[in-house]
Motif scaffolding. Structure first.
Motif, short mmCIF file in Angstrom:
data_model
loop_
_atom_site.label_atom_id
_atom_site.label_comp_id
_atom_site.label_asym_id
_atom_site.label_seq_id
_atom_site.Cartn_x
_atom_site.Cartn_y
_atom_site.Cartn_z
N UNK A 23 0.84 -1.20 0.00
CA UNK A 23 0.00 0.00 0.00
C UNK A 23 0.88 1.26 0.00
N UNK A 24 0.43 2.26 -0.72
CA UNK A 24 1.18 3.51 -0.81
C UNK A 24 2.02 3.62 -2.06
N UNK A 25 2.36 2.49 -2.69
CA UNK A 25 3.13 2.54 -3.94
C UNK A 25 2.23 3.05 -5.06
N UNK A 26 2.77 3.93 -5.90
CA UNK A 26 1.96 4.45 -7.00
C UNK A 26 2.73 4.55 -8.31
N UNK A 27 3.99 4.07 -8.33
CA UNK A 27 4.81 4.20 -9.54
C UNK A 27 5.74 3.01 -9.67
N UNK A 28 6.03 2.65 -10.93
CA UNK A 28 7.05 1.65 -11.23
C UNK A 28 8.15 2.35 -12.01
N UNK A 29 9.36 2.35 -11.45
CA UNK A 29 10.51 2.94 -12.12
C UNK A 29 11.22 1.83 -12.89
N UNK A 30 11.11 1.86 -14.20
CA UNK A 30 11.75 0.85 -15.05
C UNK A 30 13.10 1.38 -15.51
N UNK A 31 14.10 0.50 -15.53
CA UNK A 31 15.46 0.90 -15.89
C UNK A 31 15.99 0.01 -16.99
N UNK A 32 16.66 0.63 -17.95
CA UNK A 32 17.23 -0.06 -19.10
C UNK A 32 18.65 -0.52 -18.79
N UNK A 33 19.15 -1.44 -19.61
CA UNK A 33 20.53 -1.91 -19.47
C UNK A 33 21.53 -0.78 -19.65
N UNK A 34 21.14 0.30 -20.36
CA UNK A 34 22.06 1.42 -20.57
C UNK A 34 21.84 2.56 -19.59
N UNK A 35 21.00 2.33 -18.57
CA UNK A 35 20.82 3.33 -17.52
C UNK A 35 19.62 4.23 -17.66
N UNK A 52 9.21 -0.88 -7.68
CA UNK A 52 7.91 -0.38 -7.25
C UNK A 52 8.17 0.68 -6.18
N UNK A 53 7.71 1.90 -6.43
CA UNK A 53 8.04 3.01 -5.53
C UNK A 53 6.92 4.05 -5.58
N UNK A 54 7.27 5.31 -5.29
CA UNK A 54 6.29 6.39 -5.30
C UNK A 54 6.83 7.56 -6.12
#
Length: 527
Positions: A326-338, A395-397
């Motif tokens: 609960x409280x998470x509202x964003x997924x930060x996706x990261x690529x192999x190149x940053x 998974x973050x905010x």
């Protein structure tokens, strides 16, 4: 009374020639430096190349307005333009170092060493690099220092003077220097070509991709209905071929990620961290979906949009395994190149075809489009959703983390705006007298297009004929036959309505910070 002589005849020409020789020495030394580094980097990761690192660093520090200007001017050739610009700056800079070295060799050598150190720092900041990846730049710097000293010494001998007199063998000295310069330049070419040979022999990831056979989808996409292609000559294909699909990303050199070692880590505000391999992903029950992708930098009427049939695993299934807190509202996706993108968590769980894609139009993802795995999320501009070469989902905010472009002033959510464009006729086309067929494309992802209108020469709006709709997540084509077009110059403007009846705004907005808006128009001539 005689006038004092300020110089011997031809002294200015000789000075210019000497300056030119030293400038050439600097250029050849730089070519050997970067050629040597490129050759060594061919045995390591592409990110170990100092040229790649320098270009990537430049992209990272580019302000949003300049990046958008570059895409507007050069489109998908923006990286070529960047490479040419870096090459020109390197040419000028290396020539300047050569000229400085004419009088202060130590200063020139120090400048090369400092440039090498800066490039090593740039390499060290790239995602996935380690200490070993600094070796190409170190080796190239040593080669560049040796070449600059050697060529500068030879250039200094050419036309040297003794007690104010020109040496008696200047022609021989010039030939000796030119032979040395040609030898150095040839060495740089050989090293550069050798690096390509090494890369071709290693081949690796491209060969692995060619051997992959995609599994049959457990939920195939429905066949395209008859009539999705507007009946107007010159219209783009409803499904964009892979080779023609636009490419906009921050990778100066396409990452080559081995699917055998690829892992996706899902972590952060979750009950259970998840790690997924490529083999597990391919065996997870994949689905097909027709989805149009759009770049936020797409100008009104632009071509930075494409439609494809994607094969992948629904992201909601991956997130269900991780169980976000609960409280998470964003997924930060990261690529192999940053590169990173911020995607609203609810968008990845609301049932839309948000995928971890492995296939594109019936084949494994092309390397340029994210092989082995990328994200495809309908309804959001690519910079917040379509991460290529994806390796990490946190998974973050939104309150706690920022993604690559949102940290540079772009919107953090960026839903795709209702849009339309005229594809035929092209701007400033000259058409024969008679009937004029007009055609174009419109999209309102997740909602669908209900109507398209065309305005001719500022007159009344006329309803266009819609092509068949395949899915609300992909674009829809339209056409209009103008049978009473008179000879002369004309303008065609278009606007669309979504399935709720909402009209596309005619208010002009630039791409920054959340996408362009406005009605597209083209000018053309009849007769």
């Amino acid at each position: 009374m005689s006038t004092p002589q300020t110089g011997t005849p031809g002294s200015g020409a000789r000075a210019s020639a000497r300056t030119g020789r030293h400038a050439l020495a600097g250029v050849v030394a730089a070519a050997l430096m970067f050629g040597g580094a490129q050759f060594v980097s061919a045995f390591l990761a592409p990110a170990s190349s100092p040229l790649v690192a320098a270009g990537a660093w430049f992209i990272d520090i580019t302000p949003a307005w300049l990046k958008d200007l570059a895409i507007g001017l050069f489109g998908t050739a923006d990286k070529l333009a960047l490479g040419v610009s870096i090459g020109i700056m390197a040419l000028i800079g290396s020539a300047a170092i050569g000229i400085v070295s004419r009088r202060w060799l130590r200063a020139g050598l120090l400048m090369v060493a400092l440039i090498g150190a800066a490039l090593m720092a740039a390499v060290g900041t790239r995602a996935g690099t380690n200490t070993v990846d600094l070796l190409p730049t170190a080796a190239g710097t040593v080669l560049g220092l040796a070449a600059l000293r050697w060529l500068t010494t030879r250039a200094a001998r050419t036309g040297a003077t003794h007690a104010g007199e020109v040496r008696t063998r200047p022609a021989a000295d010039r030939r000796s220097f030119l032979r040395a310069a040609v030898l150095g330049a040839a060495g740089a070419v050989v090293l550069g070509a050798g690096s390509r040979v090494v890369e071709a022999v290693r081949g690796g990831v491209r060969q692995v991709r060619e051997a992959i056979r995609l599994p049959a989808p457990t939920r195939p996409a429905a066949p395209l209905p008859s009539g999705v292609q507007a009946p107007v000559a010159g219209m783009p294909a409803y499904t964009t071929p892979n080779a023609q699909f636009y490419r906009i990303d921050t990778a100066l050199v396409v990452p080559e990620v081995d699917p055998g070692s690829w892992r996706l880590r899902v972590h952060g505000m979750v009950e259970q961290e998840v790690e997924l391999s490529y083999a597990e992903l391919m065996e997870s029950g994949l689905v097909e979906a027709d989805v149009t992708l759009t770049c936020v930098s797409n100008a009104v009427g632009g071509d930075l949009a494409g439609n494809a049939r994607w094969l992948g695993l629904p992201l909601r299934q991956v997130l269900e395994r991780a169980r976000p807190l609960p409280g998470a509202d964003m997924v930060l996706s990261t690529s192999a190149d940053g590169f990173s993108a911020s995607t609203p968590l609810e968008v990845l769980r609301d049932g839309r075809n948000a995928l971890l894609a492995v296939g594109m139009n019936g084949e494994p993802l092309p390397l340029e489009h994210g092989f082995p795995v990328r994200m495809v999320v309908p309804g959001l501009y690519g910079f917040v959703s379509a991460t290529k070469w994806v390796v990490d989902l946190e998974v973050t905010r939104f309150a706690d983390k920022q993604a690559y472009w949102t940290a540079r002033g772009w919107d953090e959510r960026a839903p795709i705006k209702l849009a339309s464009r005229v594809d035929v006729p092209r701007g400033f086309a000259r058409l024969p007298a008679g009937t004029v067929d007009i055609g174009g494309t419109a999209w309102a992802q997740g909602i669908g297009i209900s109507r398209v209108e065309v305005q001719l020469d500022g007159g009344d709006w006329r309803e266009a004929v819609l092509a068949a709709e395949a899915t609300v997540d992909s674009w829809r084509q339209w056409s209009y036959r103008w049978e009473d077009a008179e000879p002369g110059d004309h303008t065609a403007r278009v606007r669309a309505y979504d399935a709720t009846g909402a009209q596309q705004t005619g208010e002009r907005a630039d791409p920054i910070p959340n996408g362009a808006s406005g009605w597209h128009e083209v000018r053309f001539t009849v007769g």
